[in-house]
Design a protein around this motif. Structure first.
Motif, PDB file in Angstrom:
ATOM      1  N   THR A  25       0.678  -1.198   0.026  1.00 42.20           N
ATOM      2  CA  THR A  25       0.038   0.072  -0.068  1.00 42.20           C
ATOM      3  C   THR A  25       0.883   1.250  -0.051  1.00 42.20           C
ATOM      4  O   THR A  25       0.327   2.366   0.088  1.00 42.20           O
ATOM      5  CB  THR A  25      -0.982   0.048   1.292  1.00 42.20           C
ATOM      6  OG1 THR A  25      -0.350  -0.173   2.428  1.00 42.20           O
ATOM      7  CG2 THR A  25      -2.103  -1.053   1.116  1.00 42.20           C
ATOM      8  N   ALA A  44      -0.401  -1.771   9.824  1.00 43.20           N
ATOM      9  CA  ALA A  44      -1.773  -1.301   9.937  1.00 43.20           C
ATOM     10  C   ALA A  44      -2.086  -1.190   8.388  1.00 43.20           C
ATOM     11  O   ALA A  44      -1.535  -0.665   7.444  1.00 43.20           O
ATOM     12  CB  ALA A  44      -2.159  -0.041  10.410  1.00 43.20           C
ATOM     13  N   TYR A  45      -3.497  -1.714   7.941  1.00 44.25           N
ATOM     14  CA  TYR A  45      -4.034  -1.804   6.573  1.00 44.25           C
ATOM     15  C   TYR A  45      -5.372  -1.136   6.653  1.00 44.25           C
ATOM     16  O   TYR A  45      -6.019  -1.232   7.688  1.00 44.25           O
ATOM     17  CB  TYR A  45      -4.125  -3.226   6.069  1.00 44.25           C
ATOM     18  CG  TYR A  45      -2.716  -3.701   5.600  1.00 44.25           C
ATOM     19  CD1 TYR A  45      -2.011  -3.218   4.408  1.00 44.25           C
ATOM     20  CD2 TYR A  45      -1.847  -4.524   6.404  1.00 44.25           C
ATOM     21  CE1 TYR A  45      -0.932  -3.657   3.921  1.00 44.25           C
ATOM     22  CE2 TYR A  45      -0.650  -4.910   5.999  1.00 44.25           C
ATOM     23  CZ  TYR A  45      -0.107  -4.427   4.828  1.00 44.25           C
ATOM     24  OH  TYR A  45       1.073  -4.915   4.509  1.00 44.25           O
ATOM     25  N   ALA A  46      -6.003  -0.561   5.633  1.00 38.87           N
ATOM     26  CA  ALA A  46      -7.179  -0.165   5.691  1.00 38.87           C
ATOM     27  C   ALA A  46      -8.585  -1.030   5.615  1.00 38.87           C
ATOM     28  O   ALA A  46      -8.314  -1.798   4.694  1.00 38.87           O
ATOM     29  CB  ALA A  46      -7.227   1.195   4.404  1.00 38.87           C
ATOM     30  N   ARG A  47      -9.457  -0.966   6.254  1.00 38.41           N
ATOM     31  CA  ARG A  47     -10.760  -1.501   6.121  1.00 38.41           C
ATOM     32  C   ARG A  47     -11.494  -0.592   5.195  1.00 38.41           C
ATOM     33  O   ARG A  47     -11.592   0.751   5.578  1.00 38.41           O
ATOM     34  CB  ARG A  47     -11.490  -1.812   7.356  1.00 38.41           C
ATOM     35  CG  ARG A  47     -12.751  -2.139   7.309  1.00 38.41           C
ATOM     36  CD  ARG A  47     -13.720  -2.056   8.410  1.00 38.41           C
ATOM     37  NE  ARG A  47     -13.184  -3.246   9.347  1.00 38.41           N
ATOM     38  CZ  ARG A  47     -13.239  -2.656  10.720  1.00 38.41           C
ATOM     39  NH1 ARG A  47     -13.635  -1.559  11.269  1.00 38.41           N
ATOM     40  NH2 ARG A  47     -13.048  -3.539  11.614  1.00 38.41           N
ATOM     41  N   GLN A  48     -11.881  -1.107   4.115  1.00 38.38           N
ATOM     42  CA  GLN A  48     -12.561  -0.249   3.036  1.00 38.38           C
ATOM     43  C   GLN A  48     -13.904  -0.579   2.689  1.00 38.38           C
ATOM     44  O   GLN A  48     -14.107  -2.077   2.777  1.00 38.38           O
ATOM     45  CB  GLN A  48     -11.865  -0.346   1.759  1.00 38.38           C
ATOM     46  CG  GLN A  48     -10.362   0.503   1.951  1.00 38.38           C
ATOM     47  CD  GLN A  48      -9.580   0.883   0.933  1.00 38.38           C
ATOM     48  OE1 GLN A  48      -9.851  -0.030  -0.120  1.00 38.38           O
ATOM     49  NE2 GLN A  48      -8.979   1.906   0.563  1.00 38.38           N
ATOM     50  N   ASN A  57      -6.939  -1.735  -3.158  1.00 42.49           N
ATOM     51  CA  ASN A  57      -6.022  -1.111  -2.198  1.00 42.49           C
ATOM     52  C   ASN A  57      -4.573  -1.887  -2.548  1.00 42.49           C
ATOM     53  O   ASN A  57      -3.843  -1.715  -1.572  1.00 42.49           O
ATOM     54  CB  ASN A  57      -6.503  -0.931  -1.085  1.00 42.49           C
ATOM     55  CG  ASN A  57      -5.742  -0.097   0.027  1.00 42.49           C
ATOM     56  OD1 ASN A  57      -4.965   0.995  -0.572  1.00 42.49           O
ATOM     57  ND2 ASN A  57      -5.637  -0.328   1.278  1.00 42.49           N
ATOM     58  N   GLU A 115     -13.648   4.213   5.022  1.00 38.39           N
ATOM     59  CA  GLU A 115     -12.046   3.616   5.157  1.00 38.39           C
ATOM     60  C   GLU A 115     -11.792   3.889   6.634  1.00 38.39           C
ATOM     61  O   GLU A 115     -11.759   4.937   7.163  1.00 38.39           O
ATOM     62  CB  GLU A 115     -11.149   4.376   4.220  1.00 38.39           C
ATOM     63  CG  GLU A 115      -9.784   3.772   4.184  1.00 38.39           C
ATOM     64  CD  GLU A 115      -8.792   4.219   2.837  1.00 38.39           C
ATOM     65  OE1 GLU A 115      -7.720   3.860   2.792  1.00 38.39           O
ATOM     66  OE2 GLU A 115      -9.319   5.389   2.189  1.00 38.39           O
ATOM     67  N   GLN A 116     -10.961   2.670   7.135  1.00 34.95           N
ATOM     68  CA  GLN A 116     -10.409   2.749   8.694  1.00 34.95           C
ATOM     69  C   GLN A 116      -9.314   2.192   8.653  1.00 34.95           C
ATOM     70  O   GLN A 116      -9.478   0.897   8.247  1.00 34.95           O
ATOM     71  CB  GLN A 116     -11.829   2.477   9.543  1.00 34.95           C
ATOM     72  CG  GLN A 116     -11.319   2.338  10.990  1.00 34.95           C
ATOM     73  CD  GLN A 116     -12.335   2.210  11.859  1.00 34.95           C
ATOM     74  OE1 GLN A 116     -13.550   1.611  11.344  1.00 34.95           O
ATOM     75  NE2 GLN A 116     -12.129   1.880  13.290  1.00 34.95           N
ATOM     76  N   ASN A 117      -8.223   2.359   9.323  1.00 38.87           N
ATOM     77  CA  ASN A 117      -7.074   1.664   9.455  1.00 38.87           C
ATOM     78  C   ASN A 117      -7.291   0.756  10.655  1.00 38.87           C
ATOM     79  O   ASN A 117      -7.751   1.345  11.508  1.00 38.87           O
ATOM     80  CB  ASN A 117      -5.900   2.560   9.793  1.00 38.87           C
ATOM     81  CG  ASN A 117      -5.287   3.094   8.636  1.00 38.87           C
ATOM     82  OD1 ASN A 117      -5.564   2.695   7.466  1.00 38.87           O
ATOM     83  ND2 ASN A 117      -4.418   3.999   8.611  1.00 38.87           N
ATOM     84  N   GLU A 124      -5.092  -2.383  12.743  1.00 35.28           N
ATOM     85  CA  GLU A 124      -3.796  -2.919  12.918  1.00 35.28           C
ATOM     86  C   GLU A 124      -3.751  -4.171  13.041  1.00 35.28           C
ATOM     87  O   GLU A 124      -4.577  -4.937  13.780  1.00 35.28           O
ATOM     88  CB  GLU A 124      -3.340  -2.272  14.343  1.00 35.28           C
ATOM     89  CG  GLU A 124      -1.642  -2.643  14.500  1.00 35.28           C
ATOM     90  CD  GLU A 124      -1.100  -1.787  15.734  1.00 35.28           C
ATOM     91  OE1 GLU A 124      -1.090  -2.171  16.892  1.00 35.28           O
ATOM     92  OE2 GLU A 124      -0.948  -0.369  15.149  1.00 35.28           O
TER      93      GLU A 124
END
Length: 443
Positions: A77, A215-219, A327, A369-371, A373
């Motif tokens: 990302t 950390a990755y984004a929840r989309q 993403n 969108e929300q990060n 962890e």
């Protein structure tokens, strides 16, 4: 007198008919029907998505920097991931060397999800090079590094089937390579497999994962569906002969007698079979990744971002799988079904016999969108080592991907939840690594 009148009348009538014939002939020759617009509309009906280039569907699954005796991963990302890869593809390749250096310890390694056929690998680059110029049948990994004596940047190319890297000098700028190596956004990496002391980095075939928490984004995306009419007009030579009916399980079936198309799960997925095999003994000169890519491109079938993730070939059939990416992360699960968000093409000889794919199309940008962890790579490795049903030597890859979840109360909305996944040689697909406990659920 009356006869003279009739003769003149016939003469003028003949002249009129001749002139009329000339005028009609002129209009016939110069008439240009508005076929372009009609053809354009007809083609548009058959385009279910868009056309892509080879560069769009071939990308590494991991980019790893090696320096100071340590390894660092560039996260998928991170913008740096695409910048490094695109800079490599913009470079020219020169003459090969069958005996590359063995003492390279600093460079950038690119790991592909499966072996890329040599012809497709070469077509990634701007210049026209012949496939037979290079001794390998395909490419799994490459290593970009600076040959300090001549300050040139070289590429070691490796195939797991041949176990012998070869070297290609490039036009890649040493200053760009150093800039990428100096970038501090990469994260420390560990290897899942046992350490390998082979003199070539590529021969070690390491499975890299980030060691720490990431950390990755929840989309969340809104979706639409490819209309059934567009599919039938694309896959059936004469849509007028197609008959359709609804099965007892709710699926819709379309057939013309030799081809059959099933739409399932509220027409969100399709399975197409073609039994009109003309001559299965004639094999194509192109590899299944190339022919499947061309097949999908011919009807502009790329509805979102898909990446070549796996392919197989045998005497009986060939298959290629392109996985949905969101993403820059692969989508592994949907509704507890592995590999449902993939485009799969099968061939027998020169004939495409099977075509399976989702018909869902994601909007270009997420609506939410929300990060999130995730657990550390060290924790994931501990779970894999502790799993009773998992032999670590069978692990072929570990990485972060998405689970796709539909919203029961909000039709047309899907959420992509990041999680760790593992792929083993004896499994049916990617398995989610439990976030808390449950390691023994792994096969």
């Amino acid at each position: 007198m009356r006869g003279l009148y009739y003769e003149r009348l016939k003469t003028w009538l003949l002249v009129f008919l001749v002139l009329l014939s000339l005028v009609l002939t002129y209009f016939l020759w110069t008439y240009k029907p508005d076929l372009m617009e009609q053809d354009s509309e007809a083609v548009e009906v058959n385009e279910i998505g868009e056309e892509k280039s080879i560069q769009d569907v071939i990308r590494p699954s991991k980019i790893v920097k090696h320096q100071f005796g340590e390894s660092f991963m560039v996260l998928e990302t991170d913008d740096l991931f695409d910048e490094i890869y695109q800079t490599l593809l913009n470079a020219d390749l020169y003459e090969t060397n069958a005996f590359p250096q063995t003492d390279v310890t600093t460079g950038i390694e690119f790991v592909f999800p499966d072996r890329i056929p040599m012809g497709m690998f070469m077509s990634l680059f701007s210049q026209d090079r012949q496939e037979d110029e290079f001794p390998l049948r395909g490419v799994d990994r490459v290593l970009l590094y600076e040959d300090e004596p001549d300050n040139g940047v070289k590429l070691q190319v490796y195939s797991s089937g041949d176990k012998a890297p070869f070297e290609i000098p490039t036009s890649f700028q040493a200053s760009d390579l150093q800039r990428f190596l100096d970038d501090d956004t990469a994260v420390p990496a560990i290897t899942v497999n046992e350490p390998n002391t082979d003199s070539y980095i590529l021969n070690q075939e390491n499975i890299y994962i980030p060691s720490g928490e990431i950390a990755y984004a929840r989309q969340q995306y809104s979706t639409e569906r490819v209309p059934a009419d567009d599919i039938t007009k694309t896959l059936f030579p004469d849509p007028q002969t197609v008959r359709n009916y609804r099965q007892s399980n709710g699926e819709f079936t379309y057939t013309d007698g030799t081809r059959i198309l099933n739409l399932r799960d509220n027409e969100n997925f399709m399975t197409y079979r073609n039994s009109s095999i003309s001559d299965s003994t004639n094999s194509s000169t192109s590899s299944i990744p190339q022919t499947s890519f061309d097949y999908i491109n011919n009807h502009h079938g790329w509805t979102n971002d898909y990446v070549l993730s796996r392919w197989r070939e045998s005497n009986e059939r060939e298959s290629a799988v392109y996985r949905l990416f969101v993403n820059n992360l692969p989508v592994f699960n949907f509704k507890n079904s592995r590999d449902s968000m993939t485009i799969q093409v099968e061939k027998s000889g020169t004939q495409t016999t099977s075509y399976e794919r989702p018909l869902l199309k994601l909007d270009p940008t997420p609506i939410d969108e929300q990060n999130i962890e995730l657990q550390s790579g060290v924790s994931v490795l501990e779970k894999l080592e502790a799993a009773e049903n998992l032999d670590l030597t069978n692990v072929q890859d570990v990485r972060v991907g998405y689970e796709m979840i539909d919203q029961d109360n909000q039709r047309g909305l899907v959420t992509f939840e990041p999680a760790w996944y593992v792929f083993t040689s004896n499994s049916n697909g990617w398995q989610k690594v439990p976030a808390e406990g449950g390691a023994n659920e792994l096969e």
